[in-house]
Write an enzyme that holds these catalytic residues in place. Structure first.
Site, PDB file in Angstrom:
ATOM      1  N   SER A  38      22.187 -23.860  83.727  1.00 45.52           N
ATOM      2  CA  SER A  38      22.768 -23.099  82.613  1.00 45.52           C
ATOM      3  C   SER A  38      24.199 -22.644  82.926  1.00 45.52           C
ATOM      4  O   SER A  38      25.055 -22.664  82.034  1.00 45.52           O
ATOM      5  CB  SER A  38      21.876 -21.929  82.199  1.00 45.52           C
TER       6      SER A  38
ATOM      7  N   TYR B 293      12.518 -11.915  86.939  1.00 46.71           N
ATOM      8  CA  TYR B 293      13.864 -11.816  87.524  1.00 46.71           C
ATOM      9  C   TYR B 293      14.480 -10.458  87.178  1.00 46.71           C
ATOM     10  O   TYR B 293      14.977  -9.736  88.049  1.00 46.71           O
ATOM     11  CB  TYR B 293      14.744 -12.957  86.996  1.00 46.71           C
TER      12      TYR B 293
ATOM     13  N   GLY C 136      15.330 -26.116  85.288  1.00 46.03           N
ATOM     14  CA  GLY C 136      14.237 -25.329  85.850  1.00 46.03           C
ATOM     15  C   GLY C 136      14.052 -25.567  87.338  1.00 46.03           C
ATOM     16  O   GLY C 136      13.004 -25.273  87.895  1.00 46.03           O
ATOM     17  N   ALA C 137      15.089 -26.105  88.004  1.00 44.02           N
ATOM     18  CA  ALA C 137      14.967 -26.404  89.430  1.00 44.02           C
ATOM     19  C   ALA C 137      15.741 -25.410  90.282  1.00 44.02           C
ATOM     20  O   ALA C 137      15.842 -25.575  91.494  1.00 44.02           O
ATOM     21  CB  ALA C 137      15.462 -27.826  89.715  1.00 44.02           C
TER      22      ALA C 137
ATOM     23  N   ASP D 258      26.128 -18.096  90.368  1.00 43.18           N
ATOM     24  CA  ASP D 258      26.056 -19.446  89.819  1.00 43.18           C
ATOM     25  C   ASP D 258      27.321 -19.794  89.044  1.00 43.18           C
ATOM     26  O   ASP D 258      27.863 -20.898  89.150  1.00 43.18           O
ATOM     27  CB  ASP D 258      24.845 -19.580  88.885  1.00 43.18           C
TER      28      ASP D 258
HETATM   29  C1  GLA Z   1      19.560 -17.020  89.729  1.00 41.85           C
HETATM   30  C2  GLA Z   1      20.654 -16.120  89.169  1.00 41.85           C
HETATM   31  C3  GLA Z   1      21.683 -15.777  90.230  1.00 41.85           C
HETATM   32  C4  GLA Z   1      21.043 -15.276  91.505  1.00 41.85           C
HETATM   33  C5  GLA Z   1      19.898 -16.200  91.932  1.00 41.85           C
HETATM   34  C6  GLA Z   1      19.147 -15.659  93.100  1.00 41.85           C
HETATM   35  O1  GLA Z   1      20.097 -18.268  90.055  1.00 41.85           O
HETATM   36  O2  GLA Z   1      21.298 -16.741  88.081  1.00 41.85           O
HETATM   37  O3  GLA Z   1      22.614 -14.838  89.718  1.00 41.85           O
HETATM   38  O4  GLA Z   1      20.601 -13.953  91.355  1.00 41.85           O
HETATM   39  O5  GLA Z   1      18.984 -16.429  90.874  1.00 41.85           O
HETATM   40  O6  GLA Z   1      19.955 -15.597  94.197  1.00 41.85           O
END
Ligand code: GLA
Length: 390
Positions: free
Chosen positions: A130, A224, A124-125, A175
């Protein structure tokens, strides 16, 4: 992979399954230096892998089942029959089933594996725990021979599919690409449209600090996904495939709904900031890089509205302490989570002291710092994460 994390995964495996694992896989988390909420708009991003991540100890079994244990969740366990359509509530089990299903689909043999999972990324940081979990699981499945072999990019895409289909978060690819393709000590300039990447060394003498705000991201997947929808709607109204193609002048001309215009403005300007930041890296321009970080934060706070008051406060403290020598911003998806700052390596201790003195919430207890001090035999910057207070 750090030795303590490896040991935790190995010990959890031995505890649960009564024998040593056949192998260990690892994937790192990341901090995004700049370029947030642009990956799902085909934009440019600049993540940097952390020395923290997820370790998965694996061993074959001939039981026709997948069995797994999660060391970080009090040895909570799971078992399921691979190949059968199985679902689990979101969380580590959903990611496990997802990666198993996605990587198995093109491959005849169902994995019959025992797995023990341990991680040292704060959850959660906004540091991609994940994605790190998914890529580490994928690597374990692939190393055991029980999953289809892929390129690192395909592995990242499998992890993204898992996030979409099993965790129901419509994330971009940043990510997963960082976890699967990132190189220690190098920022990864990733074009999320073409998936082309360049690994850019962090200049000697720059420090990269990752500071936890202590506000963990709560139930924000809806927020999101909504941001993503607003961007898609804006692109559609502009008649474009994605906001990557958009220009600021298009926004004024198209008279977008106000909220979509603000979201689109952030995306257009943030992509340009990533390009400028890349030049600053190449030219060892720490002050310029810092200014871009500060501007990125203001935009994520005011135009994209994904920050959090406590995060703003921490960013403000860091920006004031760093002054013109660097900068600071929220990082990742937002709504809490960590903050990233860049500063001269020699300033790190002073910044740590400032955080301890001025960031007075109880969250300061869990602040962690990553410092790229750039003085290593390999000539590459390395990150070491230190727990300041524990
Ligand atoms: C999360 C999502 C990424 C990206 C970021 C914001 O980490 O998993 O795909 O959209 O937010 O940049």
């Amino acid at each position: 992979m750090n030795a303590a994390l490896k040991d935790r995964a190995r010990h959890a495996f031995a505890r649960q399954f009564g024998q040593e694992p056949d192998g260990l896989a690892f994937a790192p988390g990341r901090v995004n230096l700049i370029g947030d909420h642009v990956d799902y708009n085909d934009g440019l991003v600049l993540p940097l892998v952390l020395p923290l991540g997820t370790s998965v100890a694996w061993g074959r079994n001939n039981l026709g089942t997948m069995r797994a244990v999660a060391a970080d969740f009090n040895d909570e366990s799971d078992s399921f029959i691979p190949g059968r359509k199985s679902t689990a509530t979101p969380g580590w089990k959903a990611y496990l089933r997802g990666m198993s299903a996605v990587l198995q689909s093109a491959c005849g043999d169902a994995p019959q594996l025992d797995l023990a999972i341990a991680g040292d990324l704060p959850r959660g940081a906004g540091l991609s725990s994940s994605a790190s979990l998914c890529v580490a699981l994928g690597r374990a499945l692939q190393a055991s021979g029980a999953a289809v072999q892929t390129t690192p990019v395909e592995l990242a895409q499998a992890a993204q599919r898992t996030e979409h289909e099993f965790a129901h978060v419509a994330c971009g690819i940043m990510d997963q690409m960082a976890a699967a393709c990132g190189q220690a000590g190098h920022a990864m300039l990733l074009d999320c449209r073409s998936l082309e990447m360049q690994h850019l060394p962090i200049p000697d003498g720059w420090a990269v600090l990752v500071v936890q705000s202590g506000v963990t991201r709560g139930l924000v997947d809806g927020a999101y996904n909504l941001r993503r929808k607003q961007c898609n709607d804006a692109a559609r109204r502009l008649g474009l495939a994605s906001l990557r193609e958009a220009r600021l002048s298009d926004l004024a001309a198209a008279a977008l709904p106000e909220i979509e215009a603000r979201r689109a403005q952030h995306v257009i300007e943030e992509i340009a900031r990533v390009e400028s930041a890349t030049n600053c890296l190449a030219n060892d321009d720490l002050a310029g890089f810092g200014r871009l970080l500060n501007a990125s934060h203001a935009s994520l706070r005011d135009l994209f509205e994904v920050s959090h008051p406590q995060v703003d406060r921490l960013v403000d403290i860091l920006q004031r302490a760093v002054g013109n020598n660097g900068g600071a911003r929220m990082t990742g998806g937002g709504f809490g989570g960590a903050v990233v700052a860049v500063a001269p390596g020699g300033e790190v201790q002073r910044l740590k002291n400032t955080i301890a003195d001025e960031y007075s919430s109880s969250a300061a207890e869990t602040i962690q710092l990553a410092c790229g001090c750039g003085r290593h035999a390999s000539g590459k910057t390395q990150c070491t994460l230190q727990d300041q207070h524990q």
